[in-house]
Design a protein around this motif. Structure first.
Motif, PDB file in Angstrom:
ATOM      1  N   LYS A  23       0.834  -1.200   0.000  1.00 30.93           N
ATOM      2  CA  LYS A  23       0.000   0.000   0.000  1.00 30.93           C
ATOM      3  C   LYS A  23       0.871   1.252   0.000  1.00 30.93           C
ATOM      4  O   LYS A  23       0.616   2.211  -0.727  1.00 30.93           O
ATOM      5  N   LYS A  24       1.946   1.238   0.820  1.00 26.77           N
ATOM      6  CA  LYS A  24       2.853   2.386   0.875  1.00 26.77           C
ATOM      7  C   LYS A  24       3.551   2.589  -0.467  1.00 26.77           C
ATOM      8  O   LYS A  24       3.697   3.723  -0.936  1.00 26.77           O
ATOM      9  N   MET A  25       3.983   1.486  -1.085  1.00 30.42           N
ATOM     10  CA  MET A  25       4.665   1.576  -2.377  1.00 30.42           C
ATOM     11  C   MET A  25       3.718   2.119  -3.443  1.00 30.42           C
ATOM     12  O   MET A  25       4.113   2.917  -4.288  1.00 30.42           O
ATOM     13  N   GLN A  26       2.456   1.694  -3.378  1.00 28.50           N
ATOM     14  CA  GLN A  26       1.455   2.187  -4.325  1.00 28.50           C
ATOM     15  C   GLN A  26       1.283   3.691  -4.155  1.00 28.50           C
ATOM     16  O   GLN A  26       1.255   4.442  -5.128  1.00 28.50           O
ATOM     17  N   ARG A  27       1.174   4.133  -2.899  1.00 26.54           N
ATOM     18  CA  ARG A  27       0.988   5.551  -2.607  1.00 26.54           C
ATOM     19  C   ARG A  27       2.191   6.377  -3.061  1.00 26.54           C
ATOM     20  O   ARG A  27       2.038   7.499  -3.528  1.00 26.54           O
ATOM     21  N   GLU A  28       3.388   5.828  -2.903  1.00 27.51           N
ATOM     22  CA  GLU A  28       4.610   6.538  -3.281  1.00 27.51           C
ATOM     23  C   GLU A  28       4.807   6.587  -4.795  1.00 27.51           C
ATOM     24  O   GLU A  28       5.621   7.360  -5.296  1.00 27.51           O
ATOM     25  N   GLY A  29       4.088   5.748  -5.525  1.00 29.25           N
ATOM     26  CA  GLY A  29       4.206   5.734  -6.979  1.00 29.25           C
ATOM     27  C   GLY A  29       5.332   4.852  -7.479  1.00 29.25           C
ATOM     28  O   GLY A  29       5.808   5.021  -8.600  1.00 29.25           O
ATOM     29  N   VAL A  30       5.768   3.907  -6.661  1.00 28.13           N
ATOM     30  CA  VAL A  30       6.883   3.031  -7.038  1.00 28.13           C
ATOM     31  C   VAL A  30       6.485   2.133  -8.202  1.00 28.13           C
ATOM     32  O   VAL A  30       7.240   1.961  -9.162  1.00 28.13           O
ATOM     33  N   TYR A  31       5.283   1.573  -8.150  1.00 30.79           N
ATOM     34  CA  TYR A  31       4.845   0.671  -9.206  1.00 30.79           C
ATOM     35  C   TYR A  31       4.719   1.404 -10.541  1.00 30.79           C
ATOM     36  O   TYR A  31       5.117   0.897 -11.586  1.00 30.79           O
ATOM     37  N   LYS A  32       4.185   2.616 -10.494  1.00 31.22           N
ATOM     38  CA  LYS A  32       4.040   3.415 -11.703  1.00 31.22           C
ATOM     39  C   LYS A  32       5.417   3.726 -12.293  1.00 31.22           C
ATOM     40  O   LYS A  32       5.630   3.628 -13.510  1.00 31.22           O
ATOM     41  N   GLU A  33       6.357   4.070 -11.413  1.00 32.89           N
ATOM     42  CA  GLU A  33       7.728   4.378 -11.853  1.00 32.89           C
ATOM     43  C   GLU A  33       8.382   3.160 -12.500  1.00 32.89           C
ATOM     44  O   GLU A  33       9.027   3.268 -13.541  1.00 32.89           O
ATOM     45  N   MET A  34       8.204   1.986 -11.897  1.00 36.66           N
ATOM     46  CA  MET A  34       8.788   0.758 -12.458  1.00 36.66           C
ATOM     47  C   MET A  34       8.204   0.480 -13.834  1.00 36.66           C
ATOM     48  O   MET A  34       8.925   0.106 -14.768  1.00 36.66           O
ATOM     49  N   LYS A  35       6.896   0.658 -13.968  1.00 37.17           N
ATOM     50  CA  LYS A  35       6.233   0.417 -15.238  1.00 37.17           C
ATOM     51  C   LYS A  35       6.763   1.370 -16.309  1.00 37.17           C
ATOM     52  O   LYS A  35       6.996   0.981 -17.446  1.00 37.17           O
TER      53      LYS A  35
END
Length: 71
Positions: A23-35
């Protein structure tokens, strides 16, 4: 700059800690950045994407504002 995401594991409950981490990673935008970094994005594509995101944010803001003011 490296931003650290820290999650505390309480009472040996790893599943709960993992959910909190995701949830924290999602909020930080980590997944979007990786994509985004999976492939190279040309500068012109980046500008177009950022413009489109700005328009989307603005329209959302206007929609919420109109909803609040009752138009």
């Amino acid at each position: 700059m490296e931003a650290r995401v820290e999650v505390v594991v309480r009472e040996n409950n790893v599943d709960q800690a993992l959910r909190a981490l995701k949830k924290k990673m999602q909020r930080e935008g980590v997944y979007k950045e990786m994509k985004m970094r999976r492939h190279f994005e040309k500068p012109s594509e980046r500008r177009a994407r950022e413009r489109a995101e700005a328009v989307r944010r603005f329209r959302k803001l206007m929609r919420k504002r109109m909803e609040r003011e009752g138009y």
